[in-house]
Design an enzyme around this catalytic site. Structure first.
Site, PDB file in Angstrom:
ATOM      1  N   LYS A   1     -57.876 -42.009 -85.787  1.00  0.00           N
ATOM      2  CA  LYS A   1     -56.439 -42.235 -85.559  1.00  0.00           C
ATOM      3  C   LYS A   1     -56.345 -43.207 -84.389  1.00  0.00           C
ATOM      4  CE  LYS A   1     -53.287 -41.451 -83.345  1.00  0.00           C
ATOM      5  NZ  LYS A   1     -52.713 -42.645 -82.677  1.00  0.00           N
TER       6      LYS A   1
ATOM      7  N   ALA B   1     -54.663 -46.144 -81.766  1.00  0.00           N
ATOM      8  CA  ALA B   1     -53.375 -46.248 -81.070  1.00  0.00           C
ATOM      9  C   ALA B   1     -52.408 -47.071 -81.914  1.00  0.00           C
ATOM     10  CB  ALA B   1     -53.582 -46.906 -79.711  1.00  0.00           C
TER      11      ALA B   1
ATOM     12  N   GLU C   1     -62.636 -38.400 -73.210  1.00  0.00           N
ATOM     13  CA  GLU C   1     -62.811 -39.548 -72.296  1.00  0.00           C
ATOM     14  C   GLU C   1     -61.424 -39.874 -71.766  1.00  0.00           C
ATOM     15  OE1 GLU C   1     -65.567 -41.058 -71.405  1.00  0.00           O
ATOM     16  OE2 GLU C   1     -66.988 -40.213 -72.818  1.00  0.00           O
TER      17      GLU C   1
ATOM     18  N   ARG D   1     -61.297 -57.003 -65.498  1.00  0.00           N
ATOM     19  CA  ARG D   1     -61.666 -56.960 -66.917  1.00  0.00           C
ATOM     20  C   ARG D   1     -60.470 -56.377 -67.659  1.00  0.00           C
ATOM     21  NH1 ARG D   1     -65.840 -52.758 -69.141  1.00  0.00           N
ATOM     22  NH2 ARG D   1     -66.220 -53.514 -71.241  1.00  0.00           N
TER      23      ARG D   1
ATOM     24  N   CYS E   1     -60.076 -47.997 -68.135  1.00  0.00           N
ATOM     25  CA  CYS E   1     -60.214 -46.680 -67.496  1.00  0.00           C
ATOM     26  C   CYS E   1     -61.183 -46.718 -66.322  1.00  0.00           C
ATOM     27  CB  CYS E   1     -60.690 -45.664 -68.523  1.00  0.00           C
ATOM     28  SG  CYS E   1     -62.189 -46.199 -69.351  1.00  0.00           S
TER      29      CYS E   1
ATOM     30  N   GLU F   1     -53.213 -43.934 -61.664  1.00  0.00           N
ATOM     31  CA  GLU F   1     -53.989 -44.928 -62.400  1.00  0.00           C
ATOM     32  C   GLU F   1     -53.064 -46.134 -62.596  1.00  0.00           C
ATOM     33  OE1 GLU F   1     -55.120 -43.774 -66.393  1.00  0.00           O
ATOM     34  OE2 GLU F   1     -57.054 -44.749 -66.171  1.00  0.00           O
TER      35      GLU F   1
HETATM   36  P1  NAD Z   1     -52.636 -42.246 -74.549  1.00  0.00           P
HETATM   37  O1  NAD Z   1     -53.173 -40.948 -74.067  1.00  0.00           O
HETATM   38  O2  NAD Z   1     -51.180 -42.487 -74.464  1.00  0.00           O
HETATM   39  O3  NAD Z   1     -52.997 -42.441 -76.091  1.00  0.00           O
HETATM   40  C1  NAD Z   1     -54.336 -42.305 -76.564  1.00  0.00           C
HETATM   41  C2  NAD Z   1     -54.307 -41.957 -78.040  1.00  0.00           C
HETATM   42  O4  NAD Z   1     -53.664 -40.688 -78.203  1.00  0.00           O
HETATM   43  C3  NAD Z   1     -53.527 -42.944 -78.913  1.00  0.00           C
HETATM   44  O5  NAD Z   1     -54.161 -43.038 -80.161  1.00  0.00           O
HETATM   45  C4  NAD Z   1     -52.175 -42.264 -79.054  1.00  0.00           C
HETATM   46  O6  NAD Z   1     -51.497 -42.649 -80.236  1.00  0.00           O
HETATM   47  C5  NAD Z   1     -52.597 -40.799 -79.126  1.00  0.00           C
HETATM   48  N1  NAD Z   1     -51.552 -39.861 -78.725  1.00  0.00           N
HETATM   49  C6  NAD Z   1     -50.556 -40.045 -77.829  1.00  0.00           C
HETATM   50  N2  NAD Z   1     -49.793 -38.945 -77.739  1.00  0.00           N
HETATM   51  C7  NAD Z   1     -50.338 -38.026 -78.583  1.00  0.00           C
HETATM   52  C8  NAD Z   1     -50.007 -36.683 -78.926  1.00  0.00           C
HETATM   53  N3  NAD Z   1     -48.970 -36.067 -78.409  1.00  0.00           N
HETATM   54  N4  NAD Z   1     -50.791 -36.054 -79.812  1.00  0.00           N
HETATM   55  C9  NAD Z   1     -51.839 -36.660 -80.362  1.00  0.00           C
HETATM   56  N5  NAD Z   1     -52.203 -37.930 -80.085  1.00  0.00           N
HETATM   57  C10 NAD Z   1     -51.462 -38.608 -79.204  1.00  0.00           C
HETATM   58  O7  NAD Z   1     -53.480 -43.365 -73.817  1.00  0.00           O
HETATM   59  P2  NAD Z   1     -53.343 -44.949 -73.940  1.00  0.00           P
HETATM   60  O8  NAD Z   1     -52.122 -45.379 -73.204  1.00  0.00           O
HETATM   61  O9  NAD Z   1     -53.505 -45.398 -75.355  1.00  0.00           O
HETATM   62  O10 NAD Z   1     -54.663 -45.432 -73.171  1.00  0.00           O
HETATM   63  C11 NAD Z   1     -54.741 -45.519 -71.807  1.00  0.00           C
HETATM   64  C12 NAD Z   1     -55.428 -44.314 -71.210  1.00  0.00           C
HETATM   65  O11 NAD Z   1     -56.698 -44.139 -71.825  1.00  0.00           O
HETATM   66  C13 NAD Z   1     -55.698 -44.475 -69.740  1.00  0.00           C
HETATM   67  O12 NAD Z   1     -55.409 -43.275 -69.064  1.00  0.00           O
HETATM   68  C14 NAD Z   1     -57.196 -44.769 -69.691  1.00  0.00           C
HETATM   69  O13 NAD Z   1     -57.822 -44.423 -68.478  1.00  0.00           O
HETATM   70  C15 NAD Z   1     -57.695 -43.957 -70.824  1.00  0.00           C
HETATM   71  N6  NAD Z   1     -58.993 -44.467 -71.284  1.00  0.00           N
HETATM   72  C16 NAD Z   1     -60.108 -43.727 -71.007  1.00  0.00           C
HETATM   73  C17 NAD Z   1     -61.349 -44.206 -71.401  1.00  0.00           C
HETATM   74  C18 NAD Z   1     -62.607 -43.434 -71.096  1.00  0.00           C
HETATM   75  O14 NAD Z   1     -63.623 -43.744 -71.678  1.00  0.00           O
HETATM   76  N7  NAD Z   1     -62.579 -42.439 -70.227  1.00  0.00           N
HETATM   77  C19 NAD Z   1     -61.455 -45.421 -72.084  1.00  0.00           C
HETATM   78  C20 NAD Z   1     -60.296 -46.142 -72.345  1.00  0.00           C
HETATM   79  C21 NAD Z   1     -59.057 -45.643 -71.946  1.00  0.00           C
END
Ligand code: NAD
Length: 487
Positions: free
Chosen positions: A182, A184, A258, A286, A292, A389
């Protein structure tokens, strides 16, 4: 999909379930925007909870035969997927630059990084070894075999739309698990393109399924509640991760998480300052800071703070900001106008409480969600910008007086993903690296990501590791068989 044509023209835009591309059950679509121009690039199917369940059904139907497929054969499909991704690097990079707003150079780097997960896990597929031992009491042998955990739901963020997908699909398939991805909703096209290439690489129907969804909550909930689902692997914000852990608790699902970070970047007075500034530019910029593991707080020893900060400001001021599709641009737009406005608010509040913008300081006027590369000096120790963040091109700098203070401030956060340490004294750098609460530490390096290394966080930055051999183990479960073949 040719490497030269505009990739969007030839891309499938449906849900990919059981080897078929299909519309959402209720006909819903998601518009995909170019954050540099705010224009609609394409639209893709928006899956419903029924579609989520159908995808898990398809993954469950393919699970036994995939688990029984020889590891070498599974690895060869991943290897072909790697080769196809590299052959289509230009088209994939263009797609990432368009829908994710990434600079062209970062987008190309991401495609290579993403494809390398397939090469790495093609090689790891044959290394899911168990072991045998004598029971200490001598009454039997202990056989430990590693088996695929089963149908896995994979959820990925928009900031690395290719690499976060391959970092999960690669080890899952290598381990013998079938998956539902699934992605984004901001960046679904890259995920669909990868599934399309995996189809060409020979991934059997149902092994990889993709459900794009505008309203992820109910769709993911339906997938997690499905009786066949055994694992959740999530990358995204700590807030959503926490919510999904609660949902996963009902079925005691195996979870890998993650999550968000708040990486400190420590510069000691004995560091090579030029190298530290080079490293800072990589660790901060980057993907325009939308990473993250982006350096979120610069902690600099007092004696070199002015030199480091002014050199960093010079380099940030020289960056070219503009759409990622123009290869000369180094900093693309933020993913959405909302993301840009959130960063603007954090920076305004910081300036309001005494910080100085040495360069940048606000959004760029005009079309697209651009934010000026920014360095903030005179940031007070209790400024909230140090606890959030930032996820953008903003570098707040604070000073420290001793190693003890540097470690204490670095660890004063609920997050623990990445950290960076610059010092000319290797013993000190390693000592600090051991003491800092982080899953990953760059010592005199700003770039740490590597498919062969275990990537992940401590504290509220996550559970488990992706990449390395550890990444494979996340999709395997140990089974103990007691046997006495001398009886
Ligand atoms: P997000 O948590 O908003 O969304 C991540 C995923 O979850 C997306 O696919 C989104 O559609 C889904 N999602 C959102 N709400 C949901 C819900 N209620 N139920 C189920 N799924 C849901 O994060 P984002 O804005 O897409 O990404 C940024 C975040 O991701 C930052 O906090 C970043 O640090 C983190 N990140 C972490 C890593 C890592 O490896 N630790 C890598 C990349 C990004």
């Amino acid at each position: 999909m040719s490497s030269h044509a505009l990739p969007i023209a030839d891309l499938p835009t449906g849900l990919y379930i059981g080897g078929q591309w299909r519309d959402a059950s209720d006909g819903e679509r998601i518009e995909v925007l170019d954050p540099a121009t705010d224009e609609v690039l394409a639209d893709v199917a928006s899956g419903s909870p029924d579609d989520g369940r159908a995808a898990v059904d398809a993954a469950a139907a393919a699970a036994d035969s995939w688990a029984a497929t020889p590891p070498r054969a599974r690895g060869e499909i991943l290897r072909r997927s790697y080769e196809l991704m590299i052959a289509h690097r230009d088209a994939l990079a263009e797609l990432i630059a368009l829908e994710g707003g990434k600079s062209r150079r970062d987008a190309e780097g991401e495609v290579t990084y993403a494809a390398e997960f397939y090469r790495w896990f093609a090689e790891e597929a044959v290394r899911g070894a168990g072991h045998v031992q004598h029971a200490p009491g001598g009454d039997k042998r202990i056989l430990t075999v590693l088996q695929p955990v089963g149908v896995s739901v994979l959820i990925t963020p928009w900031n690395f739309p290719a690499a976060m997908a391959t970092r999960k699909i690669g080890p899952a398939l290598a381990a013998g698990c079938t998956v539902v991805l699934k992605p984004a909703s901001e960046t679904p096209l890259t995920a669909l393109a990868i599934a399309h290439l995996m189809e060409q690489a020979g991934a059997p129907a149902g092994v990889v399924n993709v459900v794009t969804a505008r309203h992820p909550g109910p769709v993911v909930e339906a997938m997690l509640e499905h009786p066949a689902t055994r694992k959740l692997s999530f990358t995204g914000s700590t807030e959503v991760g926490r919510l999904l852990l609660r949902q996963a608790a009902d079925k005691v699902l195996n979870c890998s998480m993650e999550l968000g970070g708040n990486a400190p970047f420590l510069v000691f007075a004995d560091a090579d300052i030029e190298a530290a500034v080079d490293g800072a530019m990589v660790a901060k910029m980057r993907n325009a800071g939308e990473s993250c593991i982006a350096a979120n707080r610069f902690l600099v020893e007092e004696a070199v703070a002015e030199e480091f900060t002014s050199r960093l400001a010079e380099r940030m001021a020289a960056l070219k900001v503009g759409p990622g599709t123009d290869p000369d641009n180094e900093v693309g737009p933020m993913i959405t106008a909302t993301a840009r406005d959130d960063i603007a608010q954090m920076v305004e509040a910081s300036i309001g409480s005494g910080a100085k913008a040495l360069v940048g300081g606000g959004p760029r006027q005009g079309v697209g969600s651009f934010f000026e590369p920014t360095v903030l000096g005179d940031v007070s120790a209790d400024d909230p910008i140090l606890t959030q963040e930032i996820f953008g091109p903003v570098a707040p700098v604070v000073t420290f007086a001793s190693e003890e203070e540097a470690v204490r401030v670095a660890n004063d956060t609920p997050f623990g993903l990445a950290a960076y340490v610059y010092s000319g004294d290797l013993a000190r750098a390693l000592r600090v690296a051991e003491r800092v609460d982080a899953g990953m530490v760059g010592v005199n390096r700003g770039f740490i990501s590597d498919p062969a290394a275990p990537f992940g966080g401590v504290k509220q930055s996550g559970l488990g590791r992706e990449g390395g051999h550890e990444g494979l183990l996340e999709f395997l479960e140990a089974k103990y068989i007691a046997v006495d073949w001398e009886a």
